[in-house]
Design a protein around this motif. Sequence first.
Motif, short mmCIF file in Angstrom:
data_model
loop_
_atom_site.label_atom_id
_atom_site.label_comp_id
_atom_site.label_asym_id
_atom_site.label_seq_id
_atom_site.Cartn_x
_atom_site.Cartn_y
_atom_site.Cartn_z
N MET A 95 0.85 -1.19 0.00
CA MET A 95 0.00 0.00 0.00
C MET A 95 0.88 1.24 0.00
O MET A 95 1.89 1.32 0.72
N GLU A 96 0.50 2.22 -0.82
CA GLU A 96 1.26 3.48 -0.88
C GLU A 96 0.41 4.62 -0.33
O GLU A 96 0.20 4.67 0.86
N ASP A 97 -0.11 5.49 -1.19
CA ASP A 97 -0.81 6.67 -0.69
C ASP A 97 -2.25 6.78 -1.17
O ASP A 97 -2.88 7.82 -1.02
N TYR A 98 -2.79 5.71 -1.75
CA TYR A 98 -4.15 5.77 -2.28
C TYR A 98 -5.17 6.07 -1.19
O TYR A 98 -6.07 6.91 -1.37
N PHE A 99 -5.08 5.39 -0.06
CA PHE A 99 -6.05 5.62 1.02
C PHE A 99 -5.96 7.04 1.56
O PHE A 99 -6.98 7.65 1.87
#
Length: 251
Positions: A95-99
């Motif tokens: 997971m990167e910065d989408y959320f």
Amino acid sequence: MSLANNKKIYFASDQHFGAPTAELSFPREQKFVAWLDEVKQDAEAIFLLGDLFDFWFEYKTVVPKGFVRILGKLAAIRDSGIPIYFFVGNHDLWMEDYFQKELNIQVYRDNQEFTFGDKTFLIGHGDGKGPGDKGYKRMKKLFTNPVAKWFFRWLHPDLGVGLAQYLSVKNKLISGAEDVVFLGEENEWLIQYSKRKLETKHYNYLVFGHRHLPMVFPLGNNSDYVNLGDWITYFTYGVFDGDTFKIKKFE
């Protein structure tokens, strides 16, 4: 963080949506959305402790297909002003910065401390903690290696996501699936990990996922180890009302 009158803190973990197939996962997704609709009525905050999806990888312009109802519901709850905190699990490693950017949800990659009223919490997913889990710890080093991530990113998503989903479901080591029976206090790695943490600092509740086995285990001195269970077998969640922490089952 203080709790307003009649407000509660909610916790859930290990939904593994997408497993074993999108079609078979869909009823569980619908059930989770129904739970979100229920708890938003009196939630002061919602904590999601990892492995929301059975596989998640963020390319620079692409995220995995599906999960529209879940993502939309989380966005709507967050837009209503209710904080949502997400802890990266072993299936959310990439997971990167989408959320953060799309949903305005705070993302954590390791344990975090919180205080609710007069109770102190240590919260995390729980993967790779404690004296055991050595096979997974070795694999996590590979999965989080920047070079490995760079090579995987160059796979076409149809190939990369498909391969990862297959391995996640088929390989017990990668998925983190365990026989969900209590192994005894000495063999429960997260209980041992919690005891070690309490040697240096007191917490009322040490709350984790990953184990898939719901429990509230007393550690003495007004401290409890909590595991939230999962949304595969148990459909359990945690709720803190400002005074006590309980594990409940969503029917």
